[in-house]
Motif scaffolding. Structure first.
Motif, PDB file in Angstrom:
ATOM      1  N   THR A  22       0.835  -1.052   0.102  1.00 34.34           N
ATOM      2  CA  THR A  22      -0.082   0.079  -0.002  1.00 34.34           C
ATOM      3  C   THR A  22       0.979   1.136  -0.180  1.00 34.34           C
ATOM      4  OG1 THR A  22      -1.732  -1.144   1.301  1.00 34.34           O
ATOM      5  CG2 THR A  22      -1.964   1.103   1.212  1.00 34.34           C
ATOM      6  N   THR A  23       0.712   2.061  -0.953  1.00 35.83           N
ATOM      7  CA  THR A  23       1.392   3.322  -0.838  1.00 35.83           C
ATOM      8  C   THR A  23       0.973   4.322   0.015  1.00 35.83           C
ATOM      9  OG1 THR A  23       0.047   4.414  -2.559  1.00 35.83           O
ATOM     10  CG2 THR A  23       1.719   2.823  -3.440  1.00 35.83           C
ATOM     11  N   ARG A  24       1.745   5.514   0.034  1.00 35.67           N
ATOM     12  CA  ARG A  24       1.302   6.593   0.966  1.00 35.67           C
ATOM     13  C   ARG A  24      -0.067   6.907   0.619  1.00 35.67           C
ATOM     14  NH1 ARG A  24       6.751  10.024   2.609  1.00 35.67           N
ATOM     15  NH2 ARG A  24       7.568   8.171   3.687  1.00 35.67           N
ATOM     16  N   THR A  34      11.902 -10.433  -4.419  1.00 36.50           N
ATOM     17  CA  THR A  34      13.196 -10.564  -4.279  1.00 36.50           C
ATOM     18  C   THR A  34      13.647  -8.975  -4.133  1.00 36.50           C
ATOM     19  OG1 THR A  34      13.385 -12.340  -5.560  1.00 36.50           O
ATOM     20  CG2 THR A  34      15.394 -11.326  -4.870  1.00 36.50           C
ATOM     21  N   PRO A  35      14.379  -8.607  -2.997  1.00 35.45           N
ATOM     22  CA  PRO A  35      14.806  -7.211  -2.639  1.00 35.45           C
ATOM     23  C   PRO A  35      16.104  -7.170  -3.740  1.00 35.45           C
ATOM     24  CG  PRO A  35      14.563  -8.313  -0.689  1.00 35.45           C
ATOM     25  CD  PRO A  35      14.345  -9.384  -1.572  1.00 35.45           C
ATOM     26  N   VAL A  36      16.198  -5.925  -4.197  1.00 34.79           N
ATOM     27  CA  VAL A  36      17.489  -5.724  -4.988  1.00 34.79           C
ATOM     28  C   VAL A  36      18.122  -4.420  -4.306  1.00 34.79           C
ATOM     29  CG1 VAL A  36      16.538  -6.802  -7.133  1.00 34.79           C
ATOM     30  CG2 VAL A  36      15.956  -4.396  -6.615  1.00 34.79           C
ATOM     31  N   ASP A  37      19.494  -4.238  -4.662  1.00 33.75           N
ATOM     32  CA  ASP A  37      19.938  -3.010  -4.102  1.00 33.75           C
ATOM     33  C   ASP A  37      20.027  -1.908  -4.919  1.00 33.75           C
ATOM     34  OD1 ASP A  37      21.481  -4.678  -2.489  1.00 33.75           O
ATOM     35  OD2 ASP A  37      23.120  -5.356  -3.703  1.00 33.75           O
ATOM     36  N   ASP A  38      19.502  -2.085  -6.031  1.00 33.38           N
ATOM     37  CA  ASP A  38      19.027  -0.906  -6.616  1.00 33.38           C
ATOM     38  C   ASP A  38      17.771  -0.168  -6.820  1.00 33.38           C
ATOM     39  OD1 ASP A  38      18.729  -2.654  -8.562  1.00 33.38           O
ATOM     40  OD2 ASP A  38      19.624  -1.730 -10.233  1.00 33.38           O
ATOM     41  N   GLY A  39      16.914  -1.036  -5.962  1.00 30.53           N
ATOM     42  CA  GLY A  39      15.248  -1.046  -6.309  1.00 30.53           C
ATOM     43  C   GLY A  39      14.852   0.459  -6.207  1.00 30.53           C
ATOM     44  N   ILE A  40      13.767   0.853  -6.633  1.00 30.41           N
ATOM     45  CA  ILE A  40      13.298   2.450  -6.571  1.00 30.41           C
ATOM     46  C   ILE A  40      12.028   2.554  -5.536  1.00 30.41           C
ATOM     47  CG2 ILE A  40      14.271   2.761  -8.773  1.00 30.41           C
ATOM     48  CD1 ILE A  40      11.304   2.658  -9.889  1.00 30.41           C
ATOM     49  N   THR A  41      11.784   1.425  -4.890  1.00 31.27           N
ATOM     50  CA  THR A  41      10.491   1.503  -4.003  1.00 31.27           C
ATOM     51  C   THR A  41      11.102   0.897  -2.734  1.00 31.27           C
ATOM     52  OG1 THR A  41       9.190   1.227  -5.991  1.00 31.27           O
ATOM     53  CG2 THR A  41       8.380   0.720  -3.623  1.00 31.27           C
ATOM     54  N   ALA A  42      10.963   1.469  -1.418  1.00 32.50           N
ATOM     55  CA  ALA A  42      11.431   1.088  -0.187  1.00 32.50           C
ATOM     56  C   ALA A  42      10.064   0.589   0.406  1.00 32.50           C
ATOM     57  CB  ALA A  42      11.827   2.314   0.572  1.00 32.50           C
ATOM     58  N   ARG A  54       7.181   3.188  -0.653  1.00 32.30           N
ATOM     59  CA  ARG A  54       7.276   4.487  -1.006  1.00 32.30           C
ATOM     60  C   ARG A  54       8.177   4.531  -2.111  1.00 32.30           C
ATOM     61  NH1 ARG A  54      11.518   6.990   1.557  1.00 32.30           N
ATOM     62  NH2 ARG A  54      12.638   5.910   2.541  1.00 32.30           N
ATOM     63  N   ASP A  55       7.909   5.511  -3.000  1.00 35.96           N
ATOM     64  CA  ASP A  55       8.756   5.936  -3.948  1.00 35.96           C
ATOM     65  C   ASP A  55      10.074   6.560  -3.428  1.00 35.96           C
ATOM     66  OD1 ASP A  55      10.038   5.996  -6.449  1.00 35.96           O
ATOM     67  OD2 ASP A  55       8.554   7.326  -7.320  1.00 35.96           O
ATOM     68  N   LEU A  56      11.304   6.017  -4.037  1.00 36.38           N
ATOM     69  CA  LEU A  56      12.636   6.774  -3.421  1.00 36.38           C
ATOM     70  C   LEU A  56      13.201   7.891  -4.469  1.00 36.38           C
ATOM     71  CD1 LEU A  56      14.575   3.532  -2.341  1.00 36.38           C
ATOM     72  CD2 LEU A  56      13.388   5.311  -1.010  1.00 36.38           C
ATOM     73  N   ARG A  57      12.446   7.911  -5.433  1.00 30.39           N
ATOM     74  CA  ARG A  57      12.547   8.830  -6.577  1.00 30.39           C
ATOM     75  C   ARG A  57      11.786  10.219  -6.258  1.00 30.39           C
ATOM     76  NH1 ARG A  57      11.253   6.062 -11.915  1.00 30.39           N
ATOM     77  NH2 ARG A  57       9.432   5.874 -10.488  1.00 30.39           N
ATOM     78  N   ALA A  58      10.868  10.193  -5.468  1.00 33.15           N
ATOM     79  CA  ALA A  58      10.088  11.314  -5.514  1.00 33.15           C
ATOM     80  C   ALA A  58      10.863  12.566  -4.759  1.00 33.15           C
ATOM     81  CB  ALA A  58       8.885  10.978  -4.380  1.00 33.15           C
ATOM     82  N   ALA A  59      10.286  13.694  -4.909  1.00 33.42           N
ATOM     83  CA  ALA A  59      10.934  14.764  -4.635  1.00 33.42           C
ATOM     84  C   ALA A  59      10.911  14.801  -2.941  1.00 33.42           C
ATOM     85  CB  ALA A  59      10.223  16.113  -5.091  1.00 33.42           C
TER      86      ALA A  59
END
Length: 107
Positions: A22-24, A34-42, A54-59
Protein backbone atom coordinates in the motif's frame (compact mmCIF):
# COMPACT_ATOMS: atom_id res chain seq x y z
CA UNK A 1 12.08 -8.34 6.58
CA UNK A 2 10.92 -11.08 4.27
CA UNK A 3 7.24 -11.60 3.42
CA UNK A 4 5.59 -14.76 4.64
CA UNK A 5 4.55 -17.40 2.06
CA UNK A 6 0.88 -16.49 2.49
CA UNK A 7 1.63 -12.85 1.57
CA UNK A 8 3.32 -13.79 -1.69
CA UNK A 9 0.90 -13.85 -4.61
CA UNK A 10 1.26 -14.67 -8.28
CA UNK A 11 0.89 -12.16 -11.13
CA UNK A 12 -2.16 -13.04 -13.22
CA UNK A 13 -0.35 -12.09 -16.45
CA UNK A 14 3.19 -13.49 -16.14
CA UNK A 15 2.82 -15.77 -13.06
CA UNK A 16 5.86 -14.30 -11.27
CA UNK A 17 5.84 -13.96 -7.49
CA UNK A 18 4.70 -10.53 -6.30
CA UNK A 19 3.97 -8.77 -3.04
CA UNK A 20 1.05 -6.36 -2.77
CA UNK A 21 1.88 -3.17 -0.89
CA UNK A 22 0.00 0.00 0.00
CA UNK A 23 1.46 3.36 -1.01
CA UNK A 24 1.28 6.54 1.03
CA UNK A 25 -1.65 7.62 -1.15
CA UNK A 26 -3.55 4.47 -0.15
CA UNK A 27 -3.21 2.81 -3.56
CA UNK A 28 -2.20 -0.82 -4.01
CA UNK A 29 1.06 -1.53 -5.80
CA UNK A 30 2.67 -4.84 -6.69
CA UNK A 31 6.41 -5.20 -6.19
CA UNK A 32 8.76 -8.06 -7.00
CA UNK A 33 9.31 -10.27 -3.95
CA UNK A 34 13.09 -10.41 -4.17
CA UNK A 35 14.81 -7.31 -2.74
CA UNK A 36 17.41 -5.65 -4.97
CA UNK A 37 20.18 -3.18 -4.14
CA UNK A 38 19.12 -0.69 -6.82
CA UNK A 39 15.34 -0.89 -6.25
CA UNK A 40 13.36 2.33 -6.56
CA UNK A 41 10.70 1.44 -3.98
CA UNK A 42 11.28 1.14 -0.25
CA UNK A 43 9.00 -1.44 1.42
CA UNK A 44 8.37 -2.21 5.07
CA UNK A 45 5.76 -3.89 7.25
CA UNK A 46 3.98 -1.54 9.65
CA UNK A 47 2.68 -2.33 13.15
CA UNK A 48 -0.61 -3.63 11.72
CA UNK A 49 1.33 -6.15 9.55
CA UNK A 50 0.45 -4.26 6.38
CA UNK A 51 3.15 -3.93 3.73
CA UNK A 52 3.79 -0.26 2.93
CA UNK A 53 5.82 1.19 0.06
CA UNK A 54 7.19 4.56 -0.93
CA UNK A 55 8.95 5.86 -4.01
CA UNK A 56 12.62 6.65 -3.48
CA UNK A 57 12.70 8.90 -6.56
CA UNK A 58 10.05 11.31 -5.31
CA UNK A 59 10.97 14.91 -4.55
CA UNK A 60 12.34 15.15 -1.03
CA UNK A 61 12.40 11.38 -0.53
CA UNK A 62 14.67 10.18 2.24
CA UNK A 63 17.06 7.27 1.72
CA UNK A 64 15.82 3.85 2.85
CA UNK A 65 15.76 3.34 6.60
CA UNK A 66 17.25 0.32 8.35
CA UNK A 67 13.86 -1.44 8.52
CA UNK A 68 13.06 -0.91 4.81
CA UNK A 69 14.06 -3.12 1.90
CA UNK A 70 14.45 -1.95 -1.68
CA UNK A 71 12.23 -3.58 -4.28
CA UNK A 72 11.34 -3.05 -7.93
CA UNK A 73 7.73 -2.28 -8.92
CA UNK A 74 6.36 -5.28 -10.78
CA UNK A 75 5.03 -3.15 -13.61
CA UNK A 76 8.65 -2.57 -14.67
CA UNK A 77 9.54 -6.27 -14.84
CA UNK A 78 6.28 -7.94 -15.91
CA UNK A 79 6.97 -9.83 -19.12
CA UNK A 80 3.32 -10.01 -20.15
CA UNK A 81 2.66 -6.26 -20.31
CA UNK A 82 2.51 -4.78 -23.78
CA UNK A 83 5.45 -2.50 -24.58
CA UNK A 84 4.73 1.19 -24.87
CA UNK A 85 4.86 2.49 -28.42
CA UNK A 86 8.08 4.33 -29.00
CA UNK A 87 8.43 7.69 -30.72
CA UNK A 88 8.02 7.43 -34.49
CA UNK A 89 10.17 9.96 -36.37
CA UNK A 90 8.31 12.11 -38.87
CA UNK A 91 4.96 11.98 -37.08
CA UNK A 92 4.10 15.00 -34.99
CA UNK A 93 2.50 14.37 -31.60
CA UNK A 94 -1.08 15.48 -31.05
CA UNK A 95 -1.29 18.62 -28.98
CA UNK A 96 -4.46 19.69 -27.22
CA UNK A 97 -4.23 23.43 -27.02
CA UNK A 98 -7.64 23.90 -25.44
CA UNK A 99 -7.36 21.93 -22.20
CA UNK A 100 -10.72 23.08 -20.93
CA UNK A 101 -13.84 22.73 -23.03
CA UNK A 102 -16.17 25.65 -23.28
CA UNK A 103 -19.55 24.82 -21.91
CA UNK A 104 -22.68 26.02 -23.56
CA UNK A 105 -24.83 28.28 -21.42
CA UNK A 106 -28.02 26.71 -20.14
CA UNK A 107 -31.26 28.06 -21.48
Amino acid sequence: MRPSPREIKSCQDCHQSILWTTTRAGKRMAVDVTPVDDGITACYRDTASVWRSRDLRAAGALPPAAWETRHTPHVLTCEALKPVQEFIPGIAPVLHLNTRRRRRPRR
